[in-house]
Design an enzyme around this catalytic site. Structure first.
Site, short mmCIF file in Angstrom:
data_model
loop_
_atom_site.label_atom_id
_atom_site.label_comp_id
_atom_site.label_asym_id
_atom_site.label_seq_id
_atom_site.Cartn_x
_atom_site.Cartn_y
_atom_site.Cartn_z
N ARG A 45 4.00 18.08 0.24
CA ARG A 45 3.01 17.39 -0.61
C ARG A 45 1.65 18.02 -0.42
NH1 ARG A 45 3.38 10.88 -0.77
NH2 ARG A 45 1.15 11.19 -0.70
N LYS A 60 6.28 2.51 4.23
CA LYS A 60 6.24 1.45 3.21
C LYS A 60 6.94 1.87 1.92
CE LYS A 60 1.51 2.43 1.82
NZ LYS A 60 1.72 3.07 0.52
N ARG A 87 -5.80 -1.53 -3.15
CA ARG A 87 -6.14 -0.70 -2.00
C ARG A 87 -7.53 -1.01 -1.46
NH1 ARG A 87 -2.52 3.70 -2.21
NH2 ARG A 87 -2.91 5.41 -0.77
N ARG A 125 -7.24 10.00 4.65
CA ARG A 125 -6.55 8.85 4.04
C ARG A 125 -6.37 7.72 5.05
NH1 ARG A 125 -2.44 12.49 2.42
NH2 ARG A 125 -0.89 10.86 2.41
P1 AMP Z 1 0.02 6.92 -1.93
O1 AMP Z 1 1.28 7.57 -2.41
O2 AMP Z 1 0.03 5.43 -2.08
O3 AMP Z 1 -0.34 7.36 -0.54
O4 AMP Z 1 -1.15 7.44 -2.90
C1 AMP Z 1 -1.47 8.80 -3.01
C2 AMP Z 1 -2.87 8.96 -3.55
O5 AMP Z 1 -2.96 8.37 -4.86
C3 AMP Z 1 -3.98 8.30 -2.76
O6 AMP Z 1 -4.41 9.10 -1.67
C4 AMP Z 1 -5.06 8.13 -3.82
O7 AMP Z 1 -5.70 9.36 -4.10
C5 AMP Z 1 -4.24 7.76 -5.04
N1 AMP Z 1 -4.03 6.30 -5.13
C6 AMP Z 1 -2.84 5.64 -5.01
N2 AMP Z 1 -3.02 4.31 -5.16
C7 AMP Z 1 -4.33 4.12 -5.40
C8 AMP Z 1 -5.14 2.98 -5.62
N3 AMP Z 1 -4.62 1.73 -5.62
N4 AMP Z 1 -6.46 3.16 -5.84
C9 AMP Z 1 -7.00 4.39 -5.85
N5 AMP Z 1 -6.31 5.52 -5.62
C10 AMP Z 1 -4.98 5.40 -5.40
#
Ligand code: AMP
Length: 199
Positions: free
Chosen positions: A138, A18, A93, A149
């Protein structure tokens, strides 16, 4: 016909591609990508107060508190470049965040125009994430954090899709194929809603 606005959300499990597809679609529509994960990672890298607050949460694969996350998104969406549209990646989310976003957009009589759901089987997501862990190093891409996750996605994020489906704005896209094929599928689905390329 080109829609006046393109307020979009791209959803899919981690490893669905995505992020990559979001950037491609946003570029084609000339709208900014608003990725909460990117915002958090940038703050961690820069050692800001926000970064220090969320480091342990991201490393564990947990969610940052809703109110804090929504506040950051509201600030970002209030900037001029997001007036004509934006592509959200990683937010909302969960259903609480959907309510926060609805309330914020409703203030200006706005709402999301389309939700792109990238459909990728769990095994494929796991494989892509493990590869990314090796390539990008990462710190939240350990096997344990990845599985955690994906569980959060299934339990908390997947339910938001039915909320948006009831509004008739979800386009389910097969996320398996070449990058170009998948971009074309998304573009076609958006075009069918009158959201067409601007550049
Ligand atoms: P992502 O890059 O979208 O996979 O986000 C990485 C991490 O950021 C996630 O595993 C959460 O710890 C945090 N995170 C990102 N977006 C959100 C959100 N909308 N609400 C809460 N935590 C978030």
């Amino acid at each position: 016909m080109t829609a006046a606005t393109a307020r979009l959300l791209i959803v899919g499990p981690q490893g669905s591609g995505k992020g990559t597809q979001g950037v491609r679609i946003a570029e084609a529509l000339d709208i900014p990508v608003v990725s909460t994960g990117d915002i958090f990672r940038a703050n961690i890298k820069q050692g800001t107060e926000l970064g220090q607050k969320v480091t342990a949460i991201l490393d564990a694969g947990d969610l940052v508190p809703d109110e804090l996350t929504s506040e950051i998104v509201r600030d970002r969406l209030s900037q001029d470049d997001a007036a004509r549209g934006f592509l959200l990646d990683g937010y909302p989310r969960n259903t609480v965040q959907v309510e926060h976003l609805d309330a914020f957009l409703a203030k200006t009589g706005a709402a999301l125009d389309a939700v792109i759901l990238l459909d990728v089987p769990r095994e494929e997501s796991m494989a892509r994430l493990s590869l990314r862990a090796v390539e990008q190093g990462r710190s939240d891409d350990t096997d344990e954090a990845i599985a955690h996750r994906l569980d959060i996605y299934e339990n908390e994020t997947a339910p938001i899709i039915s909320v948006y489906a009831e509004r008739g704005i979800v386009d389910r896209i097969d996320g398996v194929g070449s990058l170009d094929e998948i971009t074309a599928r998304i573009s076609d689905a958006l075009a069918a809603r009158g959201i067409a390329q601007r550049v």
